[in-house]
Structure formats: structure tokens, C-alpha cells
Design a protein around this motif. Structure first.
Motif, PDB file in Angstrom:
ATOM      1  N   PHE A  26     -61.234  21.899  95.661  1.00 52.97           N
ATOM      2  CA  PHE A  26     -61.063  21.323  96.997  1.00 52.97           C
ATOM      3  C   PHE A  26     -59.586  21.127  97.317  1.00 52.97           C
ATOM      4  O   PHE A  26     -59.128  21.491  98.410  1.00 52.97           O
ATOM      5  CB  PHE A  26     -61.791  19.974  97.088  1.00 52.97           C
ATOM      6  N   HIS A  60     -64.645  23.457 103.521  1.00 61.73           N
ATOM      7  CA  HIS A  60     -66.061  23.757 103.311  1.00 61.73           C
ATOM      8  C   HIS A  60     -66.470  25.064 103.980  1.00 61.73           C
ATOM      9  O   HIS A  60     -67.282  25.827 103.444  1.00 61.73           O
ATOM     10  CB  HIS A  60     -66.923  22.598 103.807  1.00 61.73           C
ATOM     11  N   LEU A 107     -65.047  27.861 101.662  1.00 59.16           N
ATOM     12  CA  LEU A 107     -65.810  27.971 100.422  1.00 59.16           C
ATOM     13  C   LEU A 107     -67.184  28.573 100.682  1.00 59.16           C
ATOM     14  O   LEU A 107     -67.683  29.391  99.888  1.00 59.16           O
ATOM     15  CB  LEU A 107     -65.940  26.601  99.757  1.00 59.16           C
ATOM     16  N   ASP A 111     -69.629  27.418  97.333  1.00 61.90           N
ATOM     17  CA  ASP A 111     -70.209  26.085  97.522  1.00 61.90           C
ATOM     18  C   ASP A 111     -70.590  25.480  96.172  1.00 61.90           C
ATOM     19  O   ASP A 111     -71.127  26.162  95.288  1.00 61.90           O
ATOM     20  CB  ASP A 111     -71.466  26.165  98.394  1.00 61.90           C
ATOM     21  N   GLU A 125     -66.430  22.493  94.647  1.00 61.91           N
ATOM     22  CA  GLU A 125     -65.340  21.707  95.232  1.00 61.91           C
ATOM     23  C   GLU A 125     -64.676  20.780  94.220  1.00 61.91           C
ATOM     24  O   GLU A 125     -63.448  20.621  94.231  1.00 61.91           O
ATOM     25  CB  GLU A 125     -65.865  20.855  96.397  1.00 61.91           C
TER      26      GLU A 125
END
Length: 582
Positions: free
Chosen positions: A108, A128, A131, A137, A140
Motif C-alpha cells: 500500500f 485500490h 491494485l 487485491d 495491500e
């Protein structure tokens, strides 16, 4: 991600010289890239292709300062008068050494780094969204250093995309990845190009990927752009490609030798199947025969129920090897293959004693590696790292070769140095700084450092990664010479073309253990094993399988020999063009 159609790249009469260099690395380069193109930039090592692409985002001349003349315009911005900060919002760049551009602890944080520094209030949404776009997903909160090589590469790509740039430049996207992860990366680039309108530029040596994914190809030669052509036409310019040490796809090389022409040849496997159906008969000649060498004597390396893991901060330990048993014998030419993170490099390091097993034993010439220092094993085991420049500490190759011998008190140091330099044809390079040599030359020089002690085992980690044709052939010759001098050679690689043409044993690693061990013809015909280990057989083998050749040939030369035996090769085609292209 926003779809954009207002980006382009224009290079006009570009010259660039690095500080202290005698010659320009770019000399009059001219190039135009249209919005939405998917372009491959090719050329030999040192041709200037990476320098050209680094001018697109201002790294040249703002970070790598030097003498720049000419004009580069990217997305409407003149590069010399625009800051790297300004250009980075239009051009995302993923370096060949992508590990070096990962600067934050977690996934992240890495992807959020640029939006935060630009004050983007929607940075969380950007992270988000990016990703999700790259199927990352759930990662993070993972630490970057815990990820596999393929995951790290996608995180670097995500970070480059976090500002939603119009243009994406990726240097050698397939070089450090296993075949399946490499293909996944190209699939993502194709989706970004097709669905999101991104202009994609890749620097690439692997023409199989170029043929399948790119629209056009730019050939860089001696600092200038020789041509920019549609992909099918570009990959049929065989003389130009070989002059710049670029390997045409295997299917193209085979078709060239079957037809005797250098035009309208297939460049993808799918086109190759249609082409060979039209141009050949069902006769297949004598099949390949390749059997495993019989083992003579005791093993020189033994793994007995070996387990090895690495510590992580959040999930305890990561198991790399789990109860692995394996013997390496004299005269073995072993190729270790498997996905990123399968344990190939770990296995090599256990042989050197640089790592010791958590459980089980590793023995080298009957010596338990846990009971001796790595420097003592170094007299019998040579380990050439994936980045060979790390082995050079002096200002000349000769001094580096002599260093360890002198430190360990070997007799006749100068005579030993002379002998190994002559053996590896390093006379003309012996007074040069090893850190400034080409990668192919570095591998040869680093091998000399190890061979000077007369070891019995040579280990090479990814010896052909990111190399052009000339450098690959230089490394091939170096590997062959190593095999002439030592008992056992083992290579860890993603290069299955090298594995098929050189190895006598293919050892496939997955899930902490050995899932296949046999001659290349046996291993590469087992599609289930290859799929489990994220591997793809060489294109020539896949072509042979689709055409019904059993067993399928492993190399271009063997494929052509099968067709030659069947009388399919034109008899008036000169032998000089039919041989020597693996």
C-alpha cells in the motif's frame, strides 16, 4: 483508470553523451510514437535503447546528466525544459532492476508513494483501483520484501500507474520472471493498452513476446533508430536483427530454413502452425533421441531431506525447501527450473555453504556444509551470481582473479592467473575494470575468478538473463568451457531455450521439493508438470507437439534436422544459413 488519447513521443536528432565518455551513446536518434501504440524497442547490449527510453521521462538529462542535443517531446512537454516531477505524471517507468525502485515497506505504501507526494486527496482510491487493475487485491498490507519476484514486478508497475500516466515504459518486463509470470505481466500491459488507451513501450530481447503482444518494433543501432516497422515485418528483417544480436522467434528461424526465404515468415506459434501445415508434409524424419547420462561413481553433491525457510515479520517463516532430496553426479549438466520463489537460488546457496539447512544435510564431496566455513567450500565450488558485477573489487580483471589466490596463499599465483585468463580468452580484457565490462564479459571474468582455484563444481544463477544474442552466445561458450574443466555444472534459470539445448538433467522445483528430474525430452513433454511449475516448453517444442512430432524436438537445429532427414529442407539452400542458429 482514465482513457487518454492525447499522448505521444517525438524524438528529433537526439544526441547524448554520458559524463567522461569518449563517444555519444545516442547519435541522431529520430522516433515518433503515436497515442495508444504498443511498441517494442530492440537492439544489442550497448546500442542505446535504454538511454533513448530514459529520455522519455526526463531521467536523461535531469538525473543522468550529460551532453544532450536535439529535442524530445513527450505528451506535449519538452523534456529538457520539464522537470522529472512534471514528466512523471505523464510517463510511468518500470526499470529492469525493478527491486531498486521499490522504496516503501508495504505494498500500500509503495503504490501510495507518488499520489501522496503529489498531494492527491484520493490517494487511497488510486491505490485500490490500481491494485485491482493488476489483480493484486489482498496484498495491500504485505511487506514488499516478502513478495515473489513476479509480485514485486507488478507492484513496481502499480506504483508507476498510480498517477494514471498516459505513457508506460517497461524495461525488460520478462527478464527476471518465470515464463508464466512474464506472460501475466504482458497480459496486463496488453489490457492497459487495449482497454485503457495507455501508450506502452517495452525494451525487450525476447522476440516471442514481441510477436504476440506488440504493434510495432523500433530497432536501435549505434545510438540511432534504424527503423520502426509493424511487428510482422520487423521480425522478418532477419539480417538486421542478427546484425544487432537479436534472436528472431524460434518458429521464424525454422521457417527460414525450411523455405530458403527471408520474407513472409511466421512470427507467432499460431501463424507457424498454419505456415508449416501449408509448407511441409507429414514426414518427420528420425526422432530426437536423448537419454539421461548414466551416473558414474558417488554423487558430488547430496541433499538429504533438506528443509530451509526464511523469517518474515508477520507470517512467521516462509518455507522454501521442504524435505528435498537430490543427488548431483560427476559430468552432470543440471538445469534447475521453477517459478519465482521455487527455491532455485536457495538450493545453489546451500551448496556453497552461504546458507545452511534448517533440517537435513547438504554434503559436497562428502563434507557436511554445516560443518565448514563457506570460504573453505569455495575451493571446490564456484558460484557465479545473477549480478556478476558484485564479484569485482579491484580495478582490473587480472587483479580480481589473483586476489583470492593471494589471500589464501596459493603457490604460483601469476602462473595460475595466466592459465585461466588464457583458457577463457580474457587476455584482451585482463587490464580492464570488471565492473565496466558488458554482462557477457562479466560472466566470463567472474567465472575466471572461481576457476583459478581448480574447483570441481560450477554453479550459475540466471546466466543469460537480459542478454542480447552475442552476449548469450558468449555465455553459452563460457558455460561449455566450464564443463570442460570441472566435474559438475548446475544452472538456475528461467531460460528454457538454454535448458533444452544445454542440459542433460532438468530438475523442476515446486512447493519445496523436486517434482520432476530427467532428460529435457522427458521433462518438457510433461505438460502437467510444466503447468504446475509455471513453465512453458520452448516455442520449438510446442510447435513440434502441435505438429504431431513425438518426441517433439527441443531446439531449432534438431527440428530442422528432423525435417532435413525427411527431405523437406530445400537441397540447394546453403548450409551456412541452416546451421548455427539455436
Amino acid at each position: 483508470m482514465a482513457t487518454t488519447h492525447n499522448s505521444w513521443i517525438t524524438v528529433e536528432d537526439l544526441h547524448f553523451r554520458y559524463p567522461g565518455a569518449d563517444d555519444d551513446v545516442l547519435s541522431g536518434a529520430e522516433l515518433t510514437v503515436e497515442p495508444g501504440e504498443f511498441v517494442a524497442v530492440i537492439g544489442g547490449n550497448g546500442s542505446g535503447k535504454t538511454t533513448l527510453c530514459k529520455s522519455f521521462n526526463g531521467i536523461i538529462p535531469h538525473f543522468y546528466e550529460g551532453d544532450l542535443r536535439g529535442c524530445v517531446t513527450v505528451a506535449g512537454h519538452e523534456v529538457p525544459s520539464s522537470s522529472v516531477s512534471e514528466l512523471s505524471q505523464h510517463v510511468g517507468y518500470v526499470f529492469q532492476e525493478f527491486d531498486n525502485q521499490l522504496v516503501s515497506p508495504t505494498v500500500f505504501d509503495e503504490v501510495a508513494f507518488a499520489p501522496l507526494n503529489y498531494g492527491k486527496e484520493d490517494y487511497r482510491e488510486r491505490v485500490h483501483q490500481t491494485l485491482d487493475l493488476l489483480d493484486l487485491d489482498g496484498l495491500e498490507d504485505r511487506f514488499v520484501w516478502e513478495l515473489s519476484g513476479g509480485q514485486k514486478h507488478l507492484v513496481a508497475l502499480a506504483a508507476a500507474l498510480s498517477l494514471d500516466p498516459d505513457i508506460l515504459v517497461v524495461d525488460e518486463p520478462a527478464a527476471q520472471l518465470d515464463p508464466v509470470n512474464a506472460r501475466e505481466t504482458y497480459d496486463h500491459l496488453a489490457h492497459l493498452n487495449d482497454a485503457h488507451g495507455k501508450t506502452v513501450v517495452t525494451i525487450e530481447h525476447q522476440t516471442e513476446f514481441i510477436a504476440e503482444y506488440c504493434d510495432s518494433v523500433v530497432l536501435v543501432e549505434d545510438g540511432a533508430v534504424s527503423w520502426k516497422l509493424p511487428v510482422e515485418e520487423a521480425l522478418n528483417e532477419l539480417s538486421d536483427l542478427r546484425a544487432q544480436d537479436v534472436h528472431p522467434p524460434q518458429v521464424t528461424r525454422i521457417a527460414e530454413q525450411v523455405s530458403g526465404d527471408e520474407a513472409d515468415l511466421p512470427v507467432t506459434l499460431a501463424d507457424g502452425l498454419n505456415w508449416f501445415t501449408d509448407h511441409t508434409t507429414t514426414a518427420t524424419g528420425e526422432p530426437d533421441t536423448q537419454t539421461e547420462r548414466s551416473h558414474r561413481g558417488d554423487p558430488v553433491v547430496s541433499f538429504d531431506d533438506v528443509s530451509h525457510s526464511y523469517g518474515t515479520l508477520r507470517s512467521g517463516t516462509k518455507q522454501v525447501l521442504d524435505g528435498l532430496s537430490l543427488d548431483l553426479y560427476p559430468d552432470d549438466r543440471v538445469v534447475l527450473v521453477g517459478s519465482n520463489g521455487a527455491g532455485k537460488s536457495t538450493l545453489l546457496q546451500l551448496i556453497t555453504g552461504l546458507e545452511t539447512p534448517d533440517a537435513g544435510t547438504v554434503t559436497v564431496d562428502g563434507i557436511d556444509t554445516d560443518a565448514v566455513l563457506p570460504e573453505n567450500l569455495a575451493e571446490e565450488v564456484v558460484y557465479v551470481k545473477q549480478n556478476p558485477e558484485e564479484m569485482f573489487i579491484n580495478d582490473s580483471v587480472r587483479a580480481d582473479v589473483a586476489h583470492y589466490l593471494s589471500e589464501k596463499g596459493y603457490p604460483d599465483v601469476e602462473a595460475r592467473v595466466d592459465e585461466v585468463i588464457d583458457f577463457l580468452d580474457l587476455t584482451e580484457l585482463q587490464d580492464r575494470d570488471g565492473r565496466l565490462l558488458s554482462v557477457g564479459q562479466q560472466r566470463r571474468a567472474s567465472l575466471a575468478i572461481g576457476l583459478a582455484t581448480d574447483p570441481s563444481i560450477v554453479l550459475l544463477d540466471e546466466p543469460t538473463g537480459s542478454l542480447d544474442l552475442a552476449s548469450r552466445e558468449e555465455v553459452d561458450r563460457t558455460i561449455e568451457r566450464a564443463g570442460e574443466r570441472v566435474e559438475t555444472v548446475a544452472i538456475a534459470t528461467h531460460d528454457l531455450e538454454l535448458a533444452a539445448s544445454w542440459g542433460t538433467r532438468i530438475v523442476v522445483l515446486d512447493d519445496g521439493g523436486v517434482i520432476a528430474d530427467g532428460p529435457p525430452s522427458e521433462v518438457f513433454s510433461d505438460l502437467d508438470i510444466l503447468d504446475r511449475a509455471n513453465l512453458r516448453a520452448p516455442q520449438v517444442t510446442r510447435l513440434g507437439t502441435e505438429l504431431g512430432l513425438d518426441p517433439a524436438p527441443l531446439t531449432v537445429d534438431r527440428f530442422v534436422a528432423r525435417l532435413d532427414d525427411a527431405g523437406i529442407i530445400p537441397p540447394d539452400k546453403p548450409r551456412s544459413t541452416r546451421e548455427g542458429h539455436r
